[in-house]
Design an enzyme around this catalytic site. Structure first.
Site, PDB file in Angstrom:
ATOM      1  N   GLU A 186      -4.718 -27.499  -8.475  1.00 43.13           N
ATOM      2  CA  GLU A 186      -5.336 -28.644  -7.799  1.00 43.13           C
ATOM      3  C   GLU A 186      -6.073 -29.566  -8.761  1.00 43.13           C
ATOM      4  O   GLU A 186      -6.301 -30.742  -8.460  1.00 43.13           O
ATOM      5  CB  GLU A 186      -6.282 -28.171  -6.683  1.00 43.13           C
ATOM      6  CG  GLU A 186      -7.635 -27.647  -7.123  1.00 43.13           C
ATOM      7  CD  GLU A 186      -7.615 -26.185  -7.542  1.00 43.13           C
ATOM      8  OE1 GLU A 186      -8.709 -25.598  -7.669  1.00 43.13           O
ATOM      9  OE2 GLU A 186      -6.524 -25.627  -7.720  1.00 43.13           O
TER      10      GLU A 186
ATOM     11  N   CYS B 168      -6.341 -18.857  -7.816  1.00 41.84           N
ATOM     12  CA  CYS B 168      -7.460 -18.196  -8.492  1.00 41.84           C
ATOM     13  C   CYS B 168      -8.034 -17.064  -7.633  1.00 41.84           C
ATOM     14  O   CYS B 168      -7.423 -16.007  -7.543  1.00 41.84           O
ATOM     15  CB  CYS B 168      -8.521 -19.208  -8.903  1.00 41.84           C
ATOM     16  SG  CYS B 168      -9.745 -18.508 -10.054  1.00 41.84           S
TER      17      CYS B 168
ATOM     18  N   HIS C 170      -5.620 -23.102 -11.612  1.00 41.95           N
ATOM     19  CA  HIS C 170      -6.054 -24.113 -10.642  1.00 41.95           C
ATOM     20  C   HIS C 170      -5.161 -25.359 -10.683  1.00 41.95           C
ATOM     21  O   HIS C 170      -5.528 -26.376 -11.276  1.00 41.95           O
ATOM     22  CB  HIS C 170      -7.505 -24.515 -10.913  1.00 41.95           C
ATOM     23  CG  HIS C 170      -8.513 -23.492 -10.527  1.00 41.95           C
ATOM     24  ND1 HIS C 170      -9.105 -23.456  -9.281  1.00 41.95           N
ATOM     25  CD2 HIS C 170      -9.036 -22.444 -11.214  1.00 41.95           C
ATOM     26  CE1 HIS C 170      -9.951 -22.444  -9.221  1.00 41.95           C
ATOM     27  NE2 HIS C 170      -9.919 -21.813 -10.389  1.00 41.95           N
TER      28      HIS C 170
END
Length: 247
Positions: A223, A118, A221
């Site tokens: 994660e 990002c 993202h």
């Protein structure tokens, strides 16, 4: 020995309920756990408060890790790519910007594996001379989909299409559904890179080096999605594998 993966820290802007500091450094827990799940050992690198110390601080830690993650966070200071801030820009952190740029360049010189997430794709692009949209809704007339999703962060909301033969294509396939929470984006791609994934409206979603595999960066993202999305986990596995070869 497992590769050591450094994560650049953000800082709290409000007092923590645990320690009474409003600049306490932190890294997202899901990112830490994603690196562990991929076989790496995560460490967190706080930025110095004085931007003038960024280059020295980067050199002091550059040999302590094998791979580097530049995670999400606040907007990039537009003066770093030759522009003044427009009214629609969000909170910036020049101290973090300066440190991350110094780290990115130092890691590139040593051919360490890097992954931008990002904000990470944006600051990596700026570090090598690229530019950004400060605000997609204001500056990109072709922006037609929601890039700052209202859905919870772990839910994918729009598709990305990857370039055949690219690094990102080999990792996540020709098309993938990703999450999205940004209003800045890569505008002019820096010379060492090429855009290798785009959203349906043309917004750049991934960049990688034109030569070599040291640096890969994505606009979404992973994660937040690796626990249930194999493609998201594969991005961390790829980083750890690249870091292991460089170690």
């Amino acid at each position: 020995m497992k590769p050591i993966i450094a994560i650049t820290a953000d800082s709290l802007v409000k007092p923590s309920p645990v320690i009474n500091e409003n600049i306490a450094p932190f890294a997202p827990r899901q990112l830490v756990e994603g690196i562990l799940a991929a076989g790496g050992i995560p460490i967190v690198l706080p930025f110095p408060e004085d931007p003038a110390e960024a280059a020295e601080a980067a050199q002091a830690v550059i040999d302590t890790f094998d791979g580097l993650v530049i995670p999400g966070g606040p907007d990039i200071d537009p003066t770093l790519f030759g522009e003044e801030p427009i009214p629609q820009i969000g909170r910036t952190n020049y101290e973090r910007d300066a440190y991350e740029i110094a780290l990115i360049k130092a890691a590139a010189l040593k051919h360490k594996a890097q992954l931008g997430i990002c904000r990470g794709i944006q600051i990596i692009n700026v570090a090598f001379g690229g530019t950004l949209y400060q605000d997609l809704g204001t500056q990109d007339p072709d922006c037609q989909i929601q890039h700052s999703q209202k859905a919870p962060g772990q839910f994918p909301t729009h598709h990305v299409t990857t370039t055949p033969g690219s690094q990102i294509n080999a990792i996540i396939g020709a098309k993938s559904k990703v999450n999205s929470r940004h209003h800045q984006a890569v505008r002019a791609v820096a010379t060492p890179f090429k855009a290798t994934a785009t959203a349906p409206d043309g917004v750049i979603e991934a960049i990688e080096l034109q030569e070599g595999d040291d640096i890969l960066a994505v606009q979404w993202h992973p994660e937040n999605m690796w626990q249930r999305d194999p493609a998201a986990l594969a991005l961390f596995q790829d980083l750890v594998a690249r870091a292991g070869k460089k170690a």
